[in-house]
Scaffold this motif. Structure first.
Motif, PDB file in Angstrom:
ATOM      1  N   TRP A  67      28.222  12.876  28.300  1.00  0.00           N
ATOM      2  CA  TRP A  67      27.033  13.452  27.660  1.00  0.00           C
ATOM      3  C   TRP A  67      26.547  12.546  26.551  1.00  0.00           C
ATOM      4  N   PRO A  68      25.950  11.407  26.878  1.00  0.00           N
ATOM      5  CA  PRO A  68      25.478  10.502  25.826  1.00  0.00           C
ATOM      6  C   PRO A  68      24.180  10.997  25.193  1.00  0.00           C
ATOM      7  N   THR A  69      24.043  10.750  23.924  1.00  0.00           N
ATOM      8  CA  THR A  69      22.765  10.946  23.231  1.00  0.00           C
ATOM      9  C   THR A  69      22.461   9.650  22.499  1.00  0.00           C
ATOM     10  N   ALA A  70      21.211   9.456  22.136  1.00  0.00           N
ATOM     11  CA  ALA A  70      20.846   8.188  21.514  1.00  0.00           C
ATOM     12  C   ALA A  70      19.621   8.349  20.643  1.00  0.00           C
ATOM     13  N   ARG A  71      19.495   7.419  19.708  1.00  0.00           N
ATOM     14  CA  ARG A  71      18.281   7.228  18.933  1.00  0.00           C
ATOM     15  C   ARG A  71      17.959   5.747  18.959  1.00  0.00           C
ATOM     16  N   MET A  72      16.681   5.405  19.090  1.00  0.00           N
ATOM     17  CA  MET A  72      16.280   4.013  19.171  1.00  0.00           C
ATOM     18  C   MET A  72      15.321   3.682  18.048  1.00  0.00           C
ATOM     19  N   ASP A  73      15.335   2.407  17.626  1.00  0.00           N
ATOM     20  CA  ASP A  73      14.396   1.977  16.591  1.00  0.00           C
ATOM     21  C   ASP A  73      13.001   1.849  17.203  1.00  0.00           C
ATOM     22  N   ASP A  74      11.994   1.721  16.355  1.00  0.00           N
ATOM     23  CA  ASP A  74      10.613   1.723  16.834  1.00  0.00           C
ATOM     24  C   ASP A  74      10.294   0.570  17.775  1.00  0.00           C
ATOM     25  N   SER A  75      11.009  -0.549  17.620  1.00  0.00           N
ATOM     26  CA  SER A  75      10.736  -1.696  18.484  1.00  0.00           C
ATOM     27  C   SER A  75      11.407  -1.581  19.844  1.00  0.00           C
ATOM     28  N   GLY A  76      12.376  -0.675  19.977  1.00  0.00           N
ATOM     29  CA  GLY A  76      13.102  -0.539  21.228  1.00  0.00           C
ATOM     30  C   GLY A  76      14.163  -1.591  21.436  1.00  0.00           C
ATOM     31  N   ALA A  77      14.559  -2.289  20.364  1.00  0.00           N
ATOM     32  CA  ALA A  77      15.532  -3.372  20.483  1.00  0.00           C
ATOM     33  C   ALA A  77      16.963  -2.916  20.248  1.00  0.00           C
ATOM     34  N   PHE A  78      17.141  -1.845  19.488  1.00  0.00           N
ATOM     35  CA  PHE A  78      18.486  -1.390  19.132  1.00  0.00           C
ATOM     36  C   PHE A  78      18.589   0.122  19.337  1.00  0.00           C
ATOM     37  N   PRO A 107       3.062  17.181  20.200  1.00  0.00           N
ATOM     38  CA  PRO A 107       2.515  15.916  20.705  1.00  0.00           C
ATOM     39  C   PRO A 107       2.879  14.751  19.784  1.00  0.00           C
ATOM     40  N   ARG A 108       3.296  13.627  20.388  1.00  0.00           N
ATOM     41  CA  ARG A 108       3.642  12.408  19.644  1.00  0.00           C
ATOM     42  C   ARG A 108       2.623  11.334  20.007  1.00  0.00           C
ATOM     43  N   TRP A 109       1.804  10.949  19.046  1.00  0.00           N
ATOM     44  CA  TRP A 109       0.746   9.977  19.313  1.00  0.00           C
ATOM     45  C   TRP A 109       1.316   8.565  19.393  1.00  0.00           C
ATOM     46  N   VAL A 110       0.815   7.780  20.362  1.00  0.00           N
ATOM     47  CA  VAL A 110       1.231   6.385  20.506  1.00  0.00           C
ATOM     48  C   VAL A 110       0.093   5.426  20.175  1.00  0.00           C
ATOM     49  N   ASN A 111      -1.140   5.937  20.149  1.00  0.00           N
ATOM     50  CA  ASN A 111      -2.293   5.164  19.704  1.00  0.00           C
ATOM     51  C   ASN A 111      -3.399   6.166  19.356  1.00  0.00           C
ATOM     52  N   LEU A 124      12.658  11.682  24.997  1.00  0.00           N
ATOM     53  CA  LEU A 124      12.064  10.374  25.270  1.00  0.00           C
ATOM     54  C   LEU A 124      12.406   9.491  24.075  1.00  0.00           C
ATOM     55  N   LEU A 125      13.295   8.538  24.281  1.00  0.00           N
ATOM     56  CA  LEU A 125      13.843   7.749  23.174  1.00  0.00           C
ATOM     57  C   LEU A 125      12.888   6.668  22.714  1.00  0.00           C
ATOM     58  N   HIS A 126      12.183   6.065  23.651  1.00  0.00           N
ATOM     59  CA  HIS A 126      11.254   4.980  23.317  1.00  0.00           C
ATOM     60  C   HIS A 126      10.287   4.812  24.473  1.00  0.00           C
ATOM     61  N   TYR A 127       9.013   4.523  24.140  1.00  0.00           N
ATOM     62  CA  TYR A 127       8.042   4.278  25.199  1.00  0.00           C
ATOM     63  C   TYR A 127       6.955   3.355  24.683  1.00  0.00           C
ATOM     64  N   ASP A 128       6.649   2.324  25.479  1.00  0.00           N
ATOM     65  CA  ASP A 128       5.583   1.381  25.176  1.00  0.00           C
ATOM     66  C   ASP A 128       4.420   1.653  26.122  1.00  0.00           C
ATOM     67  N   PRO A 129       3.313   2.220  25.641  1.00  0.00           N
ATOM     68  CA  PRO A 129       2.217   2.566  26.557  1.00  0.00           C
ATOM     69  C   PRO A 129       1.550   1.362  27.197  1.00  0.00           C
ATOM     70  N   LYS A 130       1.671   0.188  26.584  1.00  0.00           N
ATOM     71  CA  LYS A 130       1.043  -1.003  27.159  1.00  0.00           C
ATOM     72  C   LYS A 130       1.795  -1.503  28.384  1.00  0.00           C
ATOM     73  N   SER A 131       3.115  -1.493  28.311  1.00  0.00           N
ATOM     74  CA  SER A 131       3.918  -2.002  29.426  1.00  0.00           C
ATOM     75  C   SER A 131       4.390  -0.902  30.364  1.00  0.00           C
ATOM     76  N   GLY A 132       4.361   0.355  29.900  1.00  0.00           N
ATOM     77  CA  GLY A 132       4.893   1.444  30.702  1.00  0.00           C
ATOM     78  C   GLY A 132       6.405   1.481  30.737  1.00  0.00           C
ATOM     79  N   HIS A 133       7.052   0.787  29.796  1.00  0.00           N
ATOM     80  CA  HIS A 133       8.508   0.691  29.755  1.00  0.00           C
ATOM     81  C   HIS A 133       9.063   1.653  28.718  1.00  0.00           C
ATOM     82  N   GLY A 134      10.161   2.338  29.068  1.00  0.00           N
ATOM     83  CA  GLY A 134      10.736   3.265  28.113  1.00  0.00           C
ATOM     84  C   GLY A 134      12.143   3.693  28.492  1.00  0.00           C
TER      85      GLY A 134
END
Length: 211
Positions: free
Chosen positions: A171-182, A80-84, A126-136
């Motif tokens: 076959w792309p793979t990715a890592r995203m920063d915590d802000s989801g900007a890069f 489990p990965r906690w978001v809040n 799951l590379l990035h997820y914002d629980p407030k906006s539901g965007h990821g």
């Protein structure tokens, strides 16, 4: 098998109460944000019955807050990965593999789960997820396809290919920063060695080719 908690500075081990009969496999462990409980994912030997236990760190009886059963086989999910303070990310397999936002409310007997990724796409990371906006963003494979992709999901509307993921990349793979900007996006195919690019997420602009 059993699971214990011990102070970092040393001291007696407190063995967590996972109920009877004791589980055959402990496959994932994660602290709650307040460090008062431990989430423990267990499986039976046949890997057909999964339990998620919430165990107080003082060794008092734990609670099974989520269960999954499958007549064939259950793959061990990521921890489990906690978001809040109350919500964490959880991956499970039903008709397809999907990510969920799980809510563990105080005093609740079980976890409430809402799907994040859509049906019809087997979700990977799951590379990035914002629980407030539901965007990821997540990696996945559309049912019936032979190549994976990187997809963007919002609170409304279907998942679409991420702007920074070239549809020609097999076959792309990715890592995203915590802000989801890069994002660091790595791609390869049968005739091209892996290459990695630093991209700006909103518009997909390649800022640098790293390797």
């Amino acid at each position: 098998v059993r699971l214990g908690v011990v102070p970092v500075g040393g001291g007696e081990t407190v063995w967590l109460d996972l109920g009877e009969p004791a589980p055959e496999y402990i496959v994932r462990v994660a602290w709650t944000p307040d460090a008062q409980r431990v989430l423990v994912v267990t499986l039976d030997r046949a890997q057909r019955h999964l339990r998620l236990h919430a165990c107080p760190r003082d060794g008092s009886p734990g609670t099974v807050v989520h269960e999954e059963k499958d007549p064939a086989w259950i793959a061990a999910p990521p921890a489990p990965r906690w978001v809040n303070e109350r919500q964490f990310l959880w991956r499970r397999q039903t008709d397809c593999t999907r990510w969920y936002l799980a809510t563990l409310a105080p005093g609740a007997a079980e976890v409430a789960m809402e799907p994040i990724t859509p049906a019809g796409i087997d979700a990977g990371n799951l590379l990035h997820y914002d629980p407030k906006s539901g965007h990821g963003f997540f990696t996945g494979i559309v049912h019936g396809a032979v190549a994976g992709g990187i997809y963007e999901v919002g609170a409304k509307g279907p998942a679409v290919r991420a702007p920074f993921a070239d549809a020609a990349d097999a076959w792309p793979t990715a890592r995203m920063d915590d802000s989801g900007a890069f994002a660091l996006v790595s791609v390869s195919n049968a005739v091209t060695p892996t290459r990695t690019r630093l991209v700006r997420v909103p518009d997909g602009e390649v800022l640098r080719t790293i390797g």
